[in-house]
Design an enzyme around this catalytic site. Structure first.
Site, PDB file in Angstrom:
ATOM      1  CG  HIS A  28      -2.001  -1.027   1.165  1.00  0.00           C
ATOM      2  ND1 HIS A  28      -3.192  -0.812   0.516  1.00  0.00           N
ATOM      3  CD2 HIS A  28      -2.076  -2.287   1.673  1.00  0.00           C
ATOM      4  CE1 HIS A  28      -3.957  -1.874   0.624  1.00  0.00           C
ATOM      5  NE2 HIS A  28      -3.305  -2.794   1.326  1.00  0.00           N
ATOM      6  CB  ALA A  66      16.802 -20.470   6.532  1.00  0.00           C
ATOM      7  NE  ARG A 103      28.933 -19.699   0.349  1.00  0.00           N
ATOM      8  CZ  ARG A 103      28.683 -20.647  -0.564  1.00  0.00           C
ATOM      9  NH1 ARG A 103      29.334 -20.600  -1.724  1.00  0.00           N
ATOM     10  NH2 ARG A 103      27.826 -21.614  -0.332  1.00  0.00           N
TER      11      ARG A 103
END
Length: 228
Positions: free
Chosen positions: A155, A202, A225
């Site tokens: 928004h 993760a 990396r």
């Protein structure tokens, strides 16, 4: 209690990939014919209602019916689709799936009536994933970790005296490149292009484009990396 590191290391194994190296087995012609007939004789709302009857079942017969109805609902759905239980689709008529796609249980794909969602071949989507698929392209051989999310809109928040959820939406395209891997619970924000063969760690929150072959992690995600 002490840990025997040598014993723990001995338990580590490297095994061949199963999903990523599997060859696509074509579905029988009658499945395609049945799906085409359903698409011709049922409205999109009727198809969603029919799909809901088999959404949560895990039997072989129910899974096969789910795949057929899934194909009837979508613009395109290729061979060997695996659709887990509890998947929610919004505006599936805007969605395209390639061959050999796996969609994990409880995944939600939120389309838009005038949007575009293209998921390539041999894409693996873990359970509990969420896709804001208003303008989304996931290229072939992408791995999508459980709980990972992509946001394709936000928004404006303007004017500021209006509740944010009542302000206009900015929709920005998101592209996940060929062979990329998105880690568990990662979040991809609107307008981001994740490069080919890259890895998103993760829990990462990706706010800017990821180069090809890069490994990114953190909040916000940064390149740590390159795989080359």
């Amino acid at each position: 209690m002490s840990v025997d590191h040598e014993a723990a290391a001995a338990l580590n194994r490297r095994v061949p990939a199963v999903f990523g190296s599997a060859k696509t087995v074509e579905d029988p012609p009658w499945e395609w014919e049945f799906a085409a007939q359903l698409k011709q004789t049922h409205s999109p709302q009727d198809l969603l209602s029919l799909y809901s009857k088999y959404r949560n079942d895990e039997g072989l017969f129910e899974s096969q019916l789910r795949r057929i109805i899934f194909r009837a609902m979508c613009r395109i759905a290729g061979h060997a689709l695996q659709a887990g239980p509890g998947i929610v689709l919004k505006h599936p008529e805007t969605m395209e799936f390639g061959d050999g796609v796996f969609v994990g249980a409880q995944t939600m794909i939120q389309g838009r009536y005038d949007g575009t969602c293209r998921i390539g071949s041999h894409v693996w989507i873990g359970p509990h994933a969420y896709f804001d698929a208003r303008n989304l392209v996931i290229e072939d051989y992408v791995g999508w970790g459980p709980g990972a999310k992509v946001l394709g809109s936000s928004h404006t928040g303007e004017p500021i005296d209006v509740p944010i959820i009542a302000t206009e939406l900015n929709i920005k395209p998101v592209v996940i490149g060929y062979g990329a891997d998105v880690g568990t619970n990662a979040t991809i924000l609107p307008g981001v292009h994740v490069g080919a063969h890259s890895i998103v760690g993760a829990g990462a929150v990706v706010t800017v484009d990821v180069p090809d072959y890069a490994v990114v992690a953190g909040v916000p995600a940064r390149v740590i990396r390159f795989r080359k």
